[in-house]
Design a protein around this motif. Structure first.
Motif, PDB file in Angstrom:
ATOM      1  N   LYS A 218      33.890 -27.859   4.092  1.00 64.33           N
ATOM      2  CA  LYS A 218      34.395 -27.620   5.445  1.00 64.33           C
ATOM      3  C   LYS A 218      35.910 -27.488   5.434  1.00 64.33           C
ATOM      4  N   ILE A 219      36.419 -26.549   6.206  1.00 67.72           N
ATOM      5  CA  ILE A 219      37.854 -26.494   6.451  1.00 67.72           C
ATOM      6  C   ILE A 219      38.042 -26.900   7.903  1.00 67.72           C
ATOM      7  N   VAL A 220      38.604 -28.085   8.104  1.00 66.77           N
ATOM      8  CA  VAL A 220      38.769 -28.597   9.464  1.00 66.77           C
ATOM      9  C   VAL A 220      40.233 -28.518   9.874  1.00 66.77           C
ATOM     10  N   LEU A 221      40.437 -28.321  11.152  1.00 65.03           N
ATOM     11  CA  LEU A 221      41.786 -28.339  11.715  1.00 65.03           C
ATOM     12  C   LEU A 221      41.934 -29.589  12.568  1.00 65.03           C
ATOM     13  N   ASP A 222      43.119 -30.124  12.599  1.00 66.36           N
ATOM     14  CA  ASP A 222      43.430 -31.225  13.495  1.00 66.36           C
ATOM     15  C   ASP A 222      43.626 -30.656  14.906  1.00 66.36           C
ATOM     16  N   GLU A 223      43.457 -31.517  15.908  1.00 56.53           N
ATOM     17  CA  GLU A 223      43.667 -31.036  17.281  1.00 56.53           C
ATOM     18  C   GLU A 223      45.079 -30.464  17.483  1.00 56.53           C
ATOM     19  N   SER A 224      46.023 -30.991  16.728  1.00 50.67           N
ATOM     20  CA  SER A 224      47.405 -30.496  16.877  1.00 50.67           C
ATOM     21  C   SER A 224      47.529 -29.050  16.413  1.00 50.67           C
ATOM     22  N   GLU A 225      46.521 -28.567  15.665  1.00 52.14           N
ATOM     23  CA  GLU A 225      46.555 -27.182  15.178  1.00 52.14           C
ATOM     24  C   GLU A 225      45.763 -26.233  16.080  1.00 52.14           C
ATOM     25  N   LEU A 226      45.200 -26.742  17.154  1.00 52.20           N
ATOM     26  CA  LEU A 226      44.430 -25.899  18.079  1.00 52.20           C
ATOM     27  C   LEU A 226      45.319 -24.783  18.649  1.00 52.20           C
ATOM     28  N   PRO A 227      44.892 -23.521  18.523  1.00 51.40           N
ATOM     29  CA  PRO A 227      45.685 -22.434  19.106  1.00 51.40           C
ATOM     30  C   PRO A 227      45.897 -22.659  20.613  1.00 51.40           C
ATOM     31  N   THR A 228      47.029 -22.285  21.126  1.00 50.50           N
ATOM     32  CA  THR A 228      47.348 -22.521  22.535  1.00 50.50           C
ATOM     33  C   THR A 228      47.418 -21.224  23.338  1.00 50.50           C
ATOM     34  N   ARG A 229      47.046 -20.095  22.679  1.00 48.60           N
ATOM     35  CA  ARG A 229      47.038 -18.811  23.388  1.00 48.60           C
ATOM     36  C   ARG A 229      45.755 -18.062  23.068  1.00 48.60           C
ATOM     37  N   TRP A 230      45.250 -17.331  24.053  1.00 48.37           N
ATOM     38  CA  TRP A 230      44.176 -16.382  23.795  1.00 48.37           C
ATOM     39  C   TRP A 230      44.802 -15.030  23.433  1.00 48.37           C
ATOM     40  N   TYR A 231      44.081 -14.251  22.648  1.00 44.57           N
ATOM     41  CA  TYR A 231      44.583 -12.953  22.200  1.00 44.57           C
ATOM     42  C   TYR A 231      43.900 -11.821  22.964  1.00 44.57           C
ATOM     43  N   ASN A 232      44.693 -10.915  23.490  1.00 47.82           N
ATOM     44  CA  ASN A 232      44.189  -9.763  24.247  1.00 47.82           C
ATOM     45  C   ASN A 232      44.273  -8.507  23.388  1.00 47.82           C
ATOM     46  N   VAL A 233      43.146  -8.092  22.870  1.00 42.65           N
ATOM     47  CA  VAL A 233      43.119  -6.967  21.922  1.00 42.65           C
ATOM     48  C   VAL A 233      43.535  -5.651  22.580  1.00 42.65           C
TER      49      VAL A 233
ATOM     50  N   LYS B 193      44.298 -21.607   5.087  1.00 42.95           N
ATOM     51  CA  LYS B 193      44.415 -22.915   4.427  1.00 42.95           C
ATOM     52  C   LYS B 193      43.830 -22.914   3.028  1.00 42.95           C
ATOM     53  N   VAL B 194      42.823 -22.049   2.807  1.00 42.46           N
ATOM     54  CA  VAL B 194      42.234 -21.978   1.466  1.00 42.46           C
ATOM     55  C   VAL B 194      42.610 -20.671   0.766  1.00 42.46           C
ATOM     56  N   GLY B 195      43.621 -19.998   1.318  1.00 39.86           N
ATOM     57  CA  GLY B 195      44.162 -18.823   0.647  1.00 39.86           C
ATOM     58  C   GLY B 195      43.243 -17.627   0.590  1.00 39.86           C
ATOM     59  N   GLU B 196      42.385 -17.479   1.608  1.00 43.56           N
ATOM     60  CA  GLU B 196      41.438 -16.364   1.610  1.00 43.56           C
ATOM     61  C   GLU B 196      41.777 -15.352   2.712  1.00 43.56           C
ATOM     62  N   THR B 197      41.443 -14.078   2.462  1.00 47.26           N
ATOM     63  CA  THR B 197      41.435 -13.077   3.532  1.00 47.26           C
ATOM     64  C   THR B 197      40.042 -12.457   3.560  1.00 47.26           C
ATOM     65  N   ALA B 198      39.627 -11.997   4.729  1.00 44.74           N
ATOM     66  CA  ALA B 198      38.260 -11.508   4.882  1.00 44.74           C
ATOM     67  C   ALA B 198      38.115 -10.071   4.389  1.00 44.74           C
ATOM     68  N   ASP B 199      37.005  -9.807   3.694  1.00 45.82           N
ATOM     69  CA  ASP B 199      36.629  -8.429   3.357  1.00 45.82           C
ATOM     70  C   ASP B 199      35.624  -7.875   4.354  1.00 45.82           C
ATOM     71  N   VAL B 200      34.745  -8.719   4.842  1.00 47.86           N
ATOM     72  CA  VAL B 200      33.741  -8.311   5.820  1.00 47.86           C
ATOM     73  C   VAL B 200      33.640  -9.397   6.885  1.00 47.86           C
ATOM     74  N   VAL B 201      33.700  -9.009   8.145  1.00 45.92           N
ATOM     75  CA  VAL B 201      33.524  -9.943   9.260  1.00 45.92           C
ATOM     76  C   VAL B 201      32.263  -9.530  10.008  1.00 45.92           C
ATOM     77  N   ILE B 202      31.322 -10.456  10.157  1.00 49.75           N
ATOM     78  CA  ILE B 202      30.018 -10.140  10.745  1.00 49.75           C
ATOM     79  C   ILE B 202      29.734 -11.096  11.897  1.00 49.75           C
ATOM     80  N   ALA B 203      29.295 -10.541  13.017  1.00 46.61           N
ATOM     81  CA  ALA B 203      28.900 -11.389  14.148  1.00 46.61           C
ATOM     82  C   ALA B 203      27.800 -10.693  14.919  1.00 46.61           C
TER      83      ALA B 203
END
Lengths: 460, 460
Positions: free
Chosen positions: A8-23, A254-264
């Motif tokens: 698991k890669i967990v974030l602390d609450e202090s790392e919670l993003p504070t903005r939504w992104y408008n594509v 945090k684990v030094g990765e970038t995505a090659d494929v994003v699936i949802a």
């Protein structure tokens, strides 16, 4: 095995993003405007005030790149956010793939899916503008549960119309909505003109999201203290969901990765947009080059089989006309178990991005989806929502392609929720009683498509 | 409200404790030994080999203070551990209490409760000693699900006897066990001599954990490739659960808190022991002075109403005799919704600690428990397991006492699991159809107590 490997890669609450992104801000071209069905003209903010608070209307029409998340919303988000990102070591091993699979798990939310990411701000903004009651539709029940939870947080009444096939087949969702303090009706219902009209013609109608939307909208429009809340499709909904993708980017870094494929998985588009849009920003900015892919049900394949045309968001034709990939607003999807994906249309924003060639889409059959869900539960331990299994089925396919080619791709998948309340679907699959139907099995297909292509020309 | 407040205290996987804590090492006196029912002599390791692997028998009888957790177990733990500790700000506000309430949430596990903390090492040690099949009992189904999950991780067969009242009333647990690949039977069943004997006398028996244990033990004892796995009561089970309390201590230290009151529900004692024993160590060492309190159901109150005597762990009398607080091994608990607490006895270790005056116990009625569960779900967003609501009901009572006295106590509560598969219980509560029965309503009470006090003297 070694304990050194990190699941698991967990974030602390202090790392919670504070903005939504408008594509919208970063797209090469803007999507076509919503049209008023009476005038054929672009809708104005005033057209939407009977249903939505001004803050959400402003977000719906905004082209700002970022929107600050209110402190009161962040405080509720922290009941479950940041959500974990997992490396699926056990699934990788079972598939014998060199691919590295990461899944972002939204099932840790109170409602068990990504939906509270938008139900919470929607309830907050409505409360802030003096609304005391929200109405909505729900399919499998994830959205209705999420709105009931959010309304409990801010002291609002919540009234939900649930598609009858899900209402009857998965009674636990009703119980959960009531535990959160909400009210729930099967749809179509006798409580609205829209529902009564459907029942007069089809007394045994299994319902659809389109019909349920008509009912909830009708009730909200008639009560000055009520508004309507939508769980997907619209820009502001997808905006709120982008916190999922923003967290995922932080976690991969945090684990030094970038995505090659994003699936949802894609139903109305909010789960997909929430994960994918921040990755699309990175792609458009040239910082990353992932393939972005939506996975939809073969029996309700709006992106891969629908037409790109102006259509209504609901069955009764009460919403603005939106240019989107659609199977026709009177299309009745099969009662598949992934109730959250049983929607005739696709988010106009996702549709526009698809037309722009910035994403791919694939359609998955139900048995392949549940096979992937069972494999996932036995390896990773999490029982996925039927909706999420559509993405997992495509992950399995992609990982197997990697096994053949030897490519060690980084696959990032959105696990939109857990399937604890959808266990009868798993039982049906395990009993061998599940049948696959595809869109081609629907006789109405051609006539619907023909009718749809004419819709944009309809004058007032 | 301020975003500065921290709802969750999370640990990174690198902070996961790597040892279980054995409270036996630190108790002022040792608990009485288990007795062989035939000889009346203390059981030897050899007596237990038909049912358990040597590694677990050694742990059962160990007095070492710590036991290292195998790497292969830590690797599976990381699918959900460390689990979050929450500050219940919303609940505190709803209760108007100056108390600071922290809840340790075990519902994030694959099975949705604390049970996989022991099912995983049990499956691992059995696999390591060549066993291919595990049998067990389950009440509400949390334990059966957990063992099915663990068996899937290590490639073992899993066969579960579920108490019939839960099997019939909560079918989703059966589906989940089957999704993880397990086999499940209602108990009493026709598959065992123990089950057939009960059915001959009581064809409509709702079952009990005691009966289900008899069935699972009988089957395991007859198959050389099979062992039996128990989800609570025994020393090694409670040992495995101590990872819960160890994490909690680390998490409290992160925010500079020490506990004034530690509360957990008690059925067989594993959830209670898992949270409480590390706090008891701190108390015995003089580093902290928390009140430690178990919350049990009023209709099955082994600690507060049972006698402290040698009794069997199962109904048919196949287990060793254990000195414990018991309502009698043929006591038939009411079919309350907290199936995991419907057990006639209490862990011998917990019983001994209770007799030693190192902990308190309270009995809660079912309606008070569900009232607390609904309040919790509407404030904190998590729908608690019916078992967990017993602890929450006592938290509510303690927090209200703090509101009266003005004491800002730190209350730490074990939230042993989610109630997603127990929603019919919430529906029954909300519909007003739930009745409270207490132990005093059982006519058999006095005769059982009288018979029990004679049991230790029974020779072979």
């Amino acid at each position: 095995m070694s304990t050194a490997r990190q699941h698991k890669i967990v974030l602390d609450e202090s790392e919670l993003p504070t903005r939504w992104y408008n594509v919208l801000h970063d797209l090469p071209t803007p999507p076509p405007p919503y049209l008023h069905p009476g005038t054929g003209q672009p809708v104005t903010p005033d057209d939407l005030t009977p249903l939505f608070p001004m803050a959400l209307i402003a977000q719906e029409m905004s082209a700002e790149q970022y929107v600050d998340i209110p402190e009161e919303v962040l405080d509720v988000y922290k009941l479950w956010r940041p959500s974990p990102l997992y490396r699926a070591y056990n699934l990788e091993r079972a598939l014998g793939t060199p691919a590295r699979i990461y899944y972002k798990y939204e099932g840790v939310s109170p409602a068990g899916s990504h939906k509270p990411n938008t139900s919470v701000p929607q309830a907050f903004y409505n409360k802030a503008e003096g609304i005391t009651r929200l109405t909505t539709e729900t399919g499998a029940g994830q959205w209705g549960t999420s709105l009931a939870f959010a309304c409990a947080q801010y002291g609002l009444e919540c009234e939900v119309w649930q598609v009858r096939t899900s209402y009857d087949g998965k009674p636990y969702r009703k119980m959960m909505i009531e535990t959160f303090g909400g009210t729930i009706h099967p749809s179509p219902s006798e409580l609205t003109a829209a529902g009564r009209a459907i029942l007069a013609e089809h007394p045994d109608s299994p319902g659809s999201l389109g019909i349920a939307i008509s009912e909830a909208v009708e009730v909200a429009a008639q009560d000055p203290n009520a508004h309507y809340a939508l769980g997907s499709v619209l820009n502001h909904v997808l905006l709120h969901q982008t916190i999922v993708g923003e967290e995922t980017l932080l976690q991969l870094a945090k684990v030094g990765e970038t995505a090659d494929v994003v699936i949802a998985c894609t139903g109305g588009g909010s789960n997909f947009g929430g994960l994918a849009f921040p990755f699309l920003r990175e792609k458009l900015a040239g910082r990353m080059s992932p393939v972005i892919r939506g996975a939809e049900p073969a029996s309700c394949p709006s992106l891969t089989q629908g037409v790109y045309a102006y259509d209504f968001g609901d069955t009764a034709g009460m919403t603005p006309l939106m240019k989107m990939h659609t199977l026709g607003h009177d299309f009745m999807p099969d009662p598949i178990h992934a109730g959250g994906l049983r929607y005739h249309g696709m988010s106009p924003l996702v549709s526009h991005i698809y037309e722009s060639g910035l994403m791919e889409a694939v359609a998955m059959t139900q048995t392949d989806c549940f096979a992937a869900g069972v494999l996932f539960s036995r390896t990773e331990g999490i029982l996925p929502a039927p909706e999420s299994t559509h993405a997992l089925a495509e992950v399995v396919a992609e990982a197997r392609r990697c096994a053949e080619s030897g490519e060690a791709k980084v696959i990032v998948v959105g696990l939109s929720g857990h399937g604890h309340l959808d266990l009868p679907a798993y039982a049906a699959y395990l009993a061998g009683g599940m049948q696959d139907r595809t869109y081609a099995d629907h006789e109405v297909q051609e006539s619907v498509r023909e009718a749809l292509t004419k819709l944009p020309a309809i004058p007032s």
